[in-house]
Enzyme design. Structure first.
Site, short mmCIF file in Angstrom:
data_model
loop_
_atom_site.label_atom_id
_atom_site.label_comp_id
_atom_site.label_asym_id
_atom_site.label_seq_id
_atom_site.Cartn_x
_atom_site.Cartn_y
_atom_site.Cartn_z
N ARG A 29 21.99 20.92 7.82
CA ARG A 29 21.95 19.07 7.67
C ARG A 29 22.99 18.73 8.13
NH1 ARG A 29 23.03 20.89 1.76
NH2 ARG A 29 23.50 18.68 1.45
N GLN A 57 12.85 -15.56 4.72
CA GLN A 57 11.63 -15.38 4.57
C GLN A 57 11.45 -16.24 3.01
OE1 GLN A 57 8.18 -13.91 6.26
NE2 GLN A 57 7.03 -15.92 6.24
N ARG A 95 0.98 -1.42 0.01
CA ARG A 95 -0.35 -0.20 -0.37
C ARG A 95 0.76 1.03 0.08
NH1 ARG A 95 -4.61 -0.75 4.87
NH2 ARG A 95 -2.83 -2.22 5.54
N ASN A 111 1.85 1.81 7.23
CA ASN A 111 0.91 0.85 5.73
C ASN A 111 0.92 1.79 4.50
OD1 ASN A 111 0.67 -1.64 7.21
ND2 ASN A 111 -0.63 -0.82 8.38
N TYR A 149 32.26 21.84 -3.66
CA TYR A 149 31.83 21.28 -4.63
C TYR A 149 32.28 21.65 -6.03
CZ TYR A 149 30.07 17.25 -6.86
OH TYR A 149 29.63 16.51 -8.47
N GLY A 186 -5.64 -7.65 15.76
CA GLY A 186 -5.89 -9.40 16.46
C GLY A 186 -6.38 -8.68 17.63
N ASN A 222 32.91 36.24 11.66
CA ASN A 222 31.46 37.20 11.15
C ASN A 222 31.77 36.64 10.32
OD1 ASN A 222 30.17 39.91 11.88
ND2 ASN A 222 30.18 39.60 9.74
C1 UD1 Z 1 -1.06 -8.79 12.91
C2 UD1 Z 1 -1.31 -9.48 13.92
C3 UD1 Z 1 -2.36 -8.83 14.74
C4 UD1 Z 1 -1.79 -7.82 15.11
C5 UD1 Z 1 -1.17 -7.18 14.30
C6 UD1 Z 1 -0.13 -5.55 14.95
C7 UD1 Z 1 -0.82 -11.86 13.33
C8 UD1 Z 1 -1.21 -12.93 11.92
N1 UD1 Z 1 -1.83 -10.54 13.30
O1 UD1 Z 1 -1.41 -8.61 12.15
O2 UD1 Z 1 -2.83 -9.77 15.71
O3 UD1 Z 1 -2.79 -7.04 15.57
O4 UD1 Z 1 -0.17 -8.19 13.71
O5 UD1 Z 1 0.53 -4.90 14.12
O6 UD1 Z 1 0.29 -11.91 13.95
N2 UD1 Z 1 5.60 -10.23 8.26
C9 UD1 Z 1 6.71 -11.32 7.61
N3 UD1 Z 1 6.36 -12.09 7.47
C10 UD1 Z 1 5.02 -12.89 6.77
C11 UD1 Z 1 4.12 -12.11 6.95
C12 UD1 Z 1 4.65 -10.88 7.65
O7 UD1 Z 1 7.90 -10.83 8.52
O8 UD1 Z 1 4.68 -13.90 5.81
C13 UD1 Z 1 5.38 -9.17 9.16
C14 UD1 Z 1 5.81 -7.67 7.85
O9 UD1 Z 1 6.43 -7.00 7.83
C15 UD1 Z 1 4.66 -7.03 9.50
C16 UD1 Z 1 4.71 -7.74 10.69
O10 UD1 Z 1 5.06 -9.20 10.24
O11 UD1 Z 1 6.09 -6.31 9.97
C17 UD1 Z 1 3.16 -8.00 10.72
O12 UD1 Z 1 2.50 -8.76 9.77
P1 UD1 Z 1 0.80 -7.80 9.32
O13 UD1 Z 1 0.69 -9.06 7.70
O14 UD1 Z 1 0.96 -6.25 8.88
O15 UD1 Z 1 0.27 -8.79 9.96
P2 UD1 Z 1 -1.11 -7.80 10.63
O16 UD1 Z 1 -2.18 -8.36 9.89
O17 UD1 Z 1 -0.80 -6.59 10.40
CA CA Z 2 0.06 -4.95 10.24
#
Ligand code: UD1
Ligand code: CA
Length: 426
Positions: free
Chosen positions: A300, A73, A16, A228, A354, A140, A344
């Site tokens: 900067r 992963q 997104r 997001n 540069y 969640g 000053n």
């Molecule tokens: C997750 C939680 C939810 C919680 C929320 C808080 C689960 C199933 N749900 O949901 O309960 O309220 O976070 O923000 O865990 N990621 C990976 N690999 C994957 C999927 C995700 O590294 O295969 C990482 C994402 O980059 C992110 C984090 O895990 O940093 C959370 O994943 P995301 O898909 O955002 O989970 P939510 O649906 O937000």
């Molecule tokens: Ca999330």
């Protein structure tokens, strides 16, 4: 504190954001989103930190470099799968792990420290950070049993109508006993709705096997804030900037109008310094006490300023050191320079650092006087007490001796002795 390691989940695609740059590398208040979470792991003195990145995310891996250990992963199969990819690294490790998300730059380090303390004190299998928030959105939901203990975490997509109404949410930060985590991860099944392995399923699995799970509840609405979209990024920026200006004001800095002052994280400013509106100060800049900066100044990275320095409107300074008492009250550019005390710098002075190929240094000694609208084509050395006449162009490689003078276009350089003889004649 007992031994623990940190796992930062950062393999998500960040679709997104609509960006070529991975989400966690977008900057907020001058620093990549991921760096805030890495900073927390560092603050907590995590013995080892793993960052889980997606299989195509070389950019994230490159950024992480030696800040942490990168774990890939291979397929994005959900949060449980992401943690599973770290399991080989945890073989034989008997301590605890904390799991954090890489896209939550507003996480409060003190809450996380409290979470770890509670986890270590209660010696339970898992401790979940939860938040009571008015709008639970798609987070969640925390399901409680009749004794008010945590019974499960229900993902929004799987929640019943009543469960959707729950205001206590899963922040996405957990502490685990490492070995129980790795054993239980094996039992997590694919969620049929989302076709992902949910880390959150672990809570029910642990409870069903007689283990204890605790929670730490916060009412800080920002703690779970994840970036997001670009809109989230901007909102996050304004919250972080508010935190930064508040901290500086508490430390004794006057910020005339915090809303129009843009100061990055990791900026140090001494007491009784006044920052006027529309000033931009980038990460790592250090400013002494009793300075006045702005309005409309830009400092900067790599800039270090001593005490009682004045930088006025439309002054830009980059990668430079400026000693105490020096003034640059009006527009101009100082880059790659070392400037001594009580110098000053006239309006419109520019260090031309540069030449299109490389950057060169400008050195200006104590008590020097640089006339208005002058250009110092670096490398240039201006001795202490020397003077550059207004409108002069001091060309490359020139050294103005202490007490000497440079004047004209291109500037002619005169010694201190010559200047003295001239002064006597007048
Ligand atoms: C997750 C939680 C939810 C919680 C929320 C808080 C689960 C199933 N749900 O949901 O309960 O309220 O976070 O923000 O865990 N990621 C990976 N690999 C994957 C999927 C995700 O590294 O295969 C990482 C994402 O980059 C992110 C984090 O895990 O940093 C959370 O994943 P995301 O898909 O955002 O989970 P939510 O649906 O937000
Ligand atoms: Ca999330």
């Amino acid at each position: 504190m007992d031994e623990f390691r940190a796992i930062i989940l950062a393999a998500g695609k960040g679709t997104r954001m609509k960006s070529e740059l991975p989400k966690v590398l977008h900057k907020v208040a001058g620093k990549p989103v991921l760096q805030y979470v890495l900073d927390i792991a560092k603050y907590l003195r995590s013995l080892k930190t793993y960052v889980v990145v997606g299989h195509k995310s070389e950019l994230v891996a490159t950024y992480v470099g030696d800040r942490a250990e990168v774990v890939i992963q291979k397929q994005l199969l959900g949060t449980a799968d992401a943690v599973r990819s770290v399991v080989p690294q945890l073989i034989g490790y008997k301590g605890h792990v904390i799991i954090l998300c890489g896209d939550t730059p507003l996480l409060d380090k003190d809450i996380i420290r409290r979470l770890i303390r509670k986890h270590l004190k209660t010696k339970v299998a898992c401790t979940v950070l939860t938040a009571q928030i008015p709008d639970a959105g798609s987070y969640g939901r925390i399901i409680r049993d009749s004794n008010n203990g945590i019974a499960a975490i229900r993902e929004f997509k799987d929640a019943s109508f009543e469960e959707v109404g729950i205001n206590e949410i899963n922040v996405g930060v957990y502490c685990f006993q490492s070995q129980l985590l790795t054993e239980t991860l094996k039992q997590v099944k694919l969620n049929p709705n989302k076709k992902e392995f949910y880390l959150t399923d672990i809570v029910e699995l642990l409870l069903s096997q007689g283990h204890k799970v605790e929670t730490l509840v916060t009412d800080d609405p920002n703690v779970a804030f994840g970036v997001n979209t670009r809109e989230d990024l901007a909102l996050c920026e304004s919250i972080l900037r508010q935190r930064i200006t508040k901290r500086l004001m508490l430390e004794g800095v006057t910020i005339v109008d915090p809303k129009t002052t843009f100061i990055d994280d990791d900026v140090k400013i001494g007491r009784d310094t006044v920052i006027y509106p529309f000033t931009v100060i980038h990460g790592g800049v250090k400013i002494g006490s009793e300075c006045t900066i702005g309005p409309f100044a830009r400092l900067r990275p790599g800039t270090v300023i001593g005490n009682r320095v004045e930088v006025g409107n439309f002054g830009e300074i980059s990668r430079s050191k400026i000693a105490g008492g020096t003034v640059m009250k009006h527009f101009g550019f100082i880059g790659d320079a070392h400037i001594g005390e009580n110098v000053n710098i006239g309006a419109g002075c520019v260090t031309a650092n540069y030449d299109g190929v490389e950057k060169s240094k400008t050195l200006i000694g104590d008590q020097a006087f640089i006339g208005s609208d002058s250009i110092l084509v670096a490398p240039v050395v201006v001795g202490s007490g020397a003077m550059v006449g207004a409108g002069s162009v001091v060309t490359k490689g020139k050294k103005i001796p202490p007490g000497g003078l440079a004047v004209g276009v291109p500037a002619r350089v005169f010694s201190k002795e010559f200047v003295k003889i001239r002064q006597k004649k007048v």
